[in-house]
Motif scaffolding. Structure first.
Motif, PDB file in Angstrom:
ATOM      1  N   LEU A 244       4.780  11.299  -2.558  1.00  7.66           N
ATOM      2  CA  LEU A 244       4.730  10.968  -1.134  1.00  7.66           C
ATOM      3  C   LEU A 244       3.297  10.672  -0.692  1.00  7.66           C
ATOM      4  O   LEU A 244       3.050   9.732   0.067  1.00  7.66           O
ATOM      5  CB  LEU A 244       5.307  12.123  -0.312  1.00  7.66           C
ATOM      6  CG  LEU A 244       6.792  12.430  -0.471  1.00  7.66           C
ATOM      7  CD1 LEU A 244       7.152  13.698   0.303  1.00  7.66           C
ATOM      8  CD2 LEU A 244       7.639  11.264  -0.002  1.00  7.66           C
ATOM      9  N   ARG A 247       1.980   7.246  -1.423  1.00  9.23           N
ATOM     10  CA  ARG A 247       2.387   6.204  -0.469  1.00  9.23           C
ATOM     11  C   ARG A 247       1.445   6.169   0.736  1.00  9.23           C
ATOM     12  O   ARG A 247       1.103   5.099   1.252  1.00  9.23           O
ATOM     13  CB  ARG A 247       3.820   6.461  -0.001  1.00  9.23           C
ATOM     14  CG  ARG A 247       4.853   6.445  -1.120  1.00  9.23           C
ATOM     15  CD  ARG A 247       6.213   6.864  -0.585  1.00  9.23           C
ATOM     16  NE  ARG A 247       7.182   7.047  -1.654  1.00  9.23           N
ATOM     17  CZ  ARG A 247       8.411   7.521  -1.465  1.00  9.23           C
ATOM     18  NH1 ARG A 247       8.807   7.857  -0.230  1.00  9.23           N
ATOM     19  NH2 ARG A 247       9.230   7.653  -2.483  1.00  9.23           N
ATOM     20  N   ALA A 250      -1.813   4.543  -0.264  1.00  2.00           N
ATOM     21  CA  ALA A 250      -1.717   3.077  -0.320  1.00  2.00           C
ATOM     22  C   ALA A 250      -1.776   2.472   1.072  1.00  2.00           C
ATOM     23  O   ALA A 250      -2.447   1.454   1.300  1.00  2.00           O
ATOM     24  CB  ALA A 250      -0.421   2.678  -1.025  1.00  2.00           C
ATOM     25  N   GLU A 304       6.283   2.648   9.781  1.00  2.00           N
ATOM     26  CA  GLU A 304       6.114   2.579   8.329  1.00  2.00           C
ATOM     27  C   GLU A 304       5.854   3.955   7.733  1.00  2.00           C
ATOM     28  O   GLU A 304       6.395   4.306   6.677  1.00  2.00           O
ATOM     29  CB  GLU A 304       4.967   1.633   7.965  1.00  2.00           C
ATOM     30  CG  GLU A 304       4.770   1.503   6.450  1.00  2.00           C
ATOM     31  CD  GLU A 304       3.620   0.585   6.077  1.00  2.00           C
ATOM     32  OE1 GLU A 304       3.269   0.542   4.878  1.00  2.00           O
ATOM     33  OE2 GLU A 304       3.066  -0.094   6.975  1.00  2.00           O
ATOM     34  N   VAL A 308       7.961   5.756   4.749  1.00  2.00           N
ATOM     35  CA  VAL A 308       7.440   6.102   3.422  1.00  2.00           C
ATOM     36  C   VAL A 308       7.245   7.600   3.242  1.00  2.00           C
ATOM     37  O   VAL A 308       7.131   8.082   2.112  1.00  2.00           O
ATOM     38  CB  VAL A 308       6.113   5.365   3.132  1.00  2.00           C
ATOM     39  CG1 VAL A 308       6.303   3.863   3.247  1.00  2.00           C
ATOM     40  CG2 VAL A 308       4.973   5.853   4.018  1.00  2.00           C
TER      41      VAL A 308
END
Length: 331
Positions: A244, A247, A250, A304, A308
């Protein structure tokens, strides 16, 4: 420095405060010189909201802050807590007391250790289920009347306890764990704080450091680091949660910030009554955290993040079972 109000009648405080627990306890070896340098640096940068508790280091964290307060008391909004009774012979044991006599004695002991005449914000560290919360808060209100405390707070309090306490004396703040991976307060507590005009002060807004992305295995923690005992940091839970965080890293890279700054910006974006207190004893980490105030999250960004890093995907409870039983948050 962005400011936010501490409840309806409290002062304006910096949007980010500084949690001081890890300077004296739970997260590996201490370094007093480094901690004092970070505390002074925080004040120099305008972060004046410092948070401690009488149980951190068996009082040593308050004694550490006393060295800062001796010369810079006027600059500090000082928060501390009472309620946990620890046994040096059995460090893992926790007893909670909110009995009026203990409330008064604990406050006097904190004032002495801190070397101050008044505490700006005094929290009940946990709700004592053995007595009515009205009795605990009544004793805390007496401290306000005596001039020993300015504002009252509760830590890890649920909606029912908060409403009952607030009816006895205005509660300025509720402090509970809140981050991307600890979101149980969203069910009832945050809405109640918003309704009553109570500030919400998230501790561990970086998931006890996990959301920074700097930890890759349990071996990254010192042998005496309490995170080794917490379910989220163990076995398969660690690996699932690490995925997690990857993500978030990123997404942070695309936003031009660090994972820490993105995680803190997310907490800040949940409401203007929220005043997180990320903890660190290192200046470089403090400055990185402060950079979160420059990160703007759009509605698209927030959607988002929700996609994610959904709350349901986090593996493991945030405390061992014994400590989970002491939480009032979900009640």
């Amino acid at each position: 420095m962005e400011t936010r109000a501490l409840g309806k009648h409290g002062p304006l405080l910096p949007a980010l405060g500084l949690g001081c627990m890890g300077m004296s306890d739970f997260y590996g070896p201490r370094d007093e010189a480094e901690s004092l340098a970070t505390l002074n640096h925080a004040l120099d940068r305008g972060v004046t909201h410092l948070d401690t508790a009488d149980m951190y280091g068996y009082g040593d964290n308050e004694r550490l802050l006393a060295k800062l307060l001796a010369t810079r008391r006027a600059e500090v909004f000082l928060a501390t807590k009472f309620g946990f009774i620890r046994d040096r012979a059995d460090p893992g044991k926790r007893v909670v007391s909110g009995h009026p006599d203990y409330v008064r004695a604990a406050c006097d002991a904190s004032l002495q250790r801190l070397g101050v005449e008044v505490i700006d914000l005094y929290y009940a560290h946990r709700i004592d289920a053995s007595i009515p919360v009205e009795e605990t808060v009544g004793a805390m209100a007496g401290l306000v009347q005596a001039g020993k405390v300015r504002h009252l707070g509760l830590s890890e309090a649920g909606e029912t306890s908060l409403r009952r306490a607030h009816a006895v004396h205005p509660i300025a703040a509720v402090q509970s764990e809140y981050s991307l991976w600890s979101r149980d307060v969203e069910a009832r507590v945050l809405g109640t704080c918003r309704e009553l005009g109570v500030a919400f002060v998230p501790y561990s807004p970086l998931g006890r450091g996990f959301l920074t992305g700097q930890f890759k295995s349990i071996e990254d923690f010192a042998p005496d680091d309490q995170r080794r005992t917490q379910p989220r940091f163990q076995g398969e839970n660690f690996a699932r949660n690490l995925a997690l965080v990857a993500r978030i890293q990123a997404m942070a890279a695309r936003k031009g910030c660090t994972a820490s700054q993105l995680a803190l910006a997310w907490v800040l974006a949940q409401g203007d009554f929220i005043l997180p207190i990320p903890g660190t004893r290192r200046i470089r980490n403090f400055d990185e955290n402060l950079g979160a105030l420059d990160v703007t999250l759009t509605p698209t960004d927030l959607a988002e993040i929700e996609q994610v890093f959904p709350a349901s995907a986090v593996a493991g409870s945030r405390y061992p079972e014994q400590m989970m039983r002491l939480l009032d948050t979900a009640k």
